[in-house]
Design a protein around this motif. Structure first.
Motif, PDB file in Angstrom:
ATOM      1  N   LEU A 178       0.830  -1.207   0.000  1.00  0.00           N
ATOM      2  CA  LEU A 178       0.000   0.000   0.000  1.00  0.00           C
ATOM      3  C   LEU A 178       0.863   1.255   0.000  1.00  0.00           C
ATOM      4  O   LEU A 178       0.538   2.247  -0.676  1.00  0.00           O
ATOM      5  CB  LEU A 178      -0.939  -0.007   1.201  1.00  0.00           C
ATOM      6  CG  LEU A 178      -2.073  -1.042   1.157  1.00  0.00           C
ATOM      7  CD1 LEU A 178      -2.820  -1.051   2.494  1.00  0.00           C
ATOM      8  CD2 LEU A 178      -3.025  -0.755   0.012  1.00  0.00           C
ATOM      9  N   GLU A 201      -7.221  -2.300   1.315  1.00  0.00           N
ATOM     10  CA  GLU A 201      -7.635  -1.037   0.705  1.00  0.00           C
ATOM     11  C   GLU A 201      -7.806  -1.211  -0.805  1.00  0.00           C
ATOM     12  O   GLU A 201      -6.932  -0.880  -1.597  1.00  0.00           O
ATOM     13  CB  GLU A 201      -6.587   0.056   0.984  1.00  0.00           C
ATOM     14  CG  GLU A 201      -6.996   1.448   0.498  1.00  0.00           C
ATOM     15  CD  GLU A 201      -8.393   1.850   0.922  1.00  0.00           C
ATOM     16  OE1 GLU A 201      -9.321   1.753   0.081  1.00  0.00           O
ATOM     17  OE2 GLU A 201      -8.562   2.229   2.094  1.00  0.00           O
ATOM     18  N   ARG A 232      -9.470   0.415  -2.903  1.00  0.00           N
ATOM     19  CA  ARG A 232      -9.494   1.659  -3.675  1.00  0.00           C
ATOM     20  C   ARG A 232      -8.099   2.173  -4.013  1.00  0.00           C
ATOM     21  O   ARG A 232      -7.957   3.123  -4.783  1.00  0.00           O
ATOM     22  CB  ARG A 232     -10.268   2.724  -2.907  1.00  0.00           C
ATOM     23  CG  ARG A 232     -11.765   2.429  -2.763  1.00  0.00           C
ATOM     24  CD  ARG A 232     -12.445   3.431  -1.866  1.00  0.00           C
ATOM     25  NE  ARG A 232     -11.935   3.366  -0.496  1.00  0.00           N
ATOM     26  CZ  ARG A 232     -12.334   4.138   0.503  1.00  0.00           C
ATOM     27  NH1 ARG A 232     -13.255   5.060   0.277  1.00  0.00           N
ATOM     28  NH2 ARG A 232     -11.826   3.999   1.719  1.00  0.00           N
TER      29      ARG A 232
END
Length: 323
Positions: free
Chosen positions: A110, A151, A153
């Motif tokens: 990430l 996550e 998105r």
């Protein structure tokens, strides 16, 4: 057995350090034609790119496993960034196994994606293309899945390359345990010598052959890569491969565009398992003919074409279909 990677990057790729909020990572950063002059943050120096792709290698692997893909991906208009994860080859890591828990590795991904998204924001990219496409090979696919579940998105899409729904096949689990047991009592060089004497190599991605298609030999480069892996990372991730639960339903619920790609033969996750996983994910499914566990090195041109078709379809810049 899959072909080993070459260690000579194409001219479009620059070895550099990706700075993130969770530390620095060694990468090969390949830019599309017209963007060959790296601006320092990896953006394409004035060239328009269709998107950015973050490539995660498998167990015992490194960013060099993707070298054969970099040029065709860049030629198709994609910035391709292959990364060494923490404790892999040129990215240092701690000596504690806890540092390589899957959640820690997923958060690294990430952070890498965030750094690439920030850099892409300053490049000439089509609207909506700043989030990277994420691709993970084998172990890298399971880490990629974990990052996407944390996550979704953060990514434009997810590609699982030769990476299955849960733990590796029982025979590979036995090899992973053998490797972990050896690493607990032997030096990295002693384990390397033992691996060289075994056929097939233990486990999964540990291809210790060095012959190249061009007649050269990368044996010493493969040995150097092995010696620079952190043994704590290998022990921890080998255990993950052998105990990974089935998280396909969770990933399907995340509704992230997904591509499942593999060779037509795979000893790590049987191909029917990959077919079923793709069905459960409602994902695009591609089988690369003539490839085994590493289509990225076995059939790089065909693999790159399938990847580009998927990404182009998502962005509306192409209409290719899956295989």
């Amino acid at each position: 057995m899959s072909r080993p990677p070459t260690f000579t990057p194409p001219r479009c790729a620059t070895p550099r350090t990706l700075h993130t909020a969770r530390g620095d990572f060694a990468v090969l950063d390949a830019l599309p034609p017209g963007g060959a002059e790296n601006t320092g943050d990896g953006t394409a120096g004035g060239a328009e790119v269709k998107g950015t792709v973050l490539l995660l290698p498998g167990f015992t692997g490194s960013k060099e496993d993707f070298i054969a893909l970099l040029e065709p991906l860049a030629a198709a208009g994609y910035r391709a960034v292959a990364v060494d994860g923490r404790g892999q080859y040129e990215s240092p890591g701690p000596d504690a196994e806890s540092a390589y828990a899957q959640g820690e590795l997923a958060r690294d991904v990430l952070a890498q994606a965030a750094a690439l998204t920030k850099a892409s924001g300053s490049a000439k990219t089509p609207a909506g293309s700043t989030r990277p496409h994420l691709l993970g090979h084998s172990l890298g696919g399971q880490i990629a899945r974990a990052a996407a579940l944390l996550e979704p998105r953060a990514f434009a899409s997810l590609t699982l390359m030769s990476s299955g729904p849960a733990a590796i096949a029982p025979a590979q689990q036995a090899r992973a345990k053998m490797l972990a047991d050896a690493l607990a009592v032997l030096s990295m060089d002693e384990v390397w010598q033992a691996m060289r004497a075994m056929e097939p190599p233990p486990p999964e991605d540990a291809d210790t052959g060095g012959a190249r298609a061009d007649g050269g030999d990368d044996s010493e480069a493969l040995r150097t890569r092995w010696l620079r892996n952190n043994p704590a990372q290998l022990i921890a991730t080998g255990k993950q491969l052998s105990t990974e639960p089935d998280r396909v339903a969770e990933l399907a619920a995340a509704a992230l565009p997904t591509h499942v790609i593999s060779g037509e033969r795979d000893d790590t996750w049987p191909v029917p398992l990959l077919d079923d996983m793709a069905h459960r994910l409602h994902a695009r499914r591609t089988v690369i003919r003539g490839a085994e566990h590493s289509p990225n090195t076995d059939r790089p041109e065909e693999t790159a074409a399938a990847l580009v078709s998927f990404w182009n379809h998502l962005s509306g810049t192409g209409t290719g279909t899956g295989s």
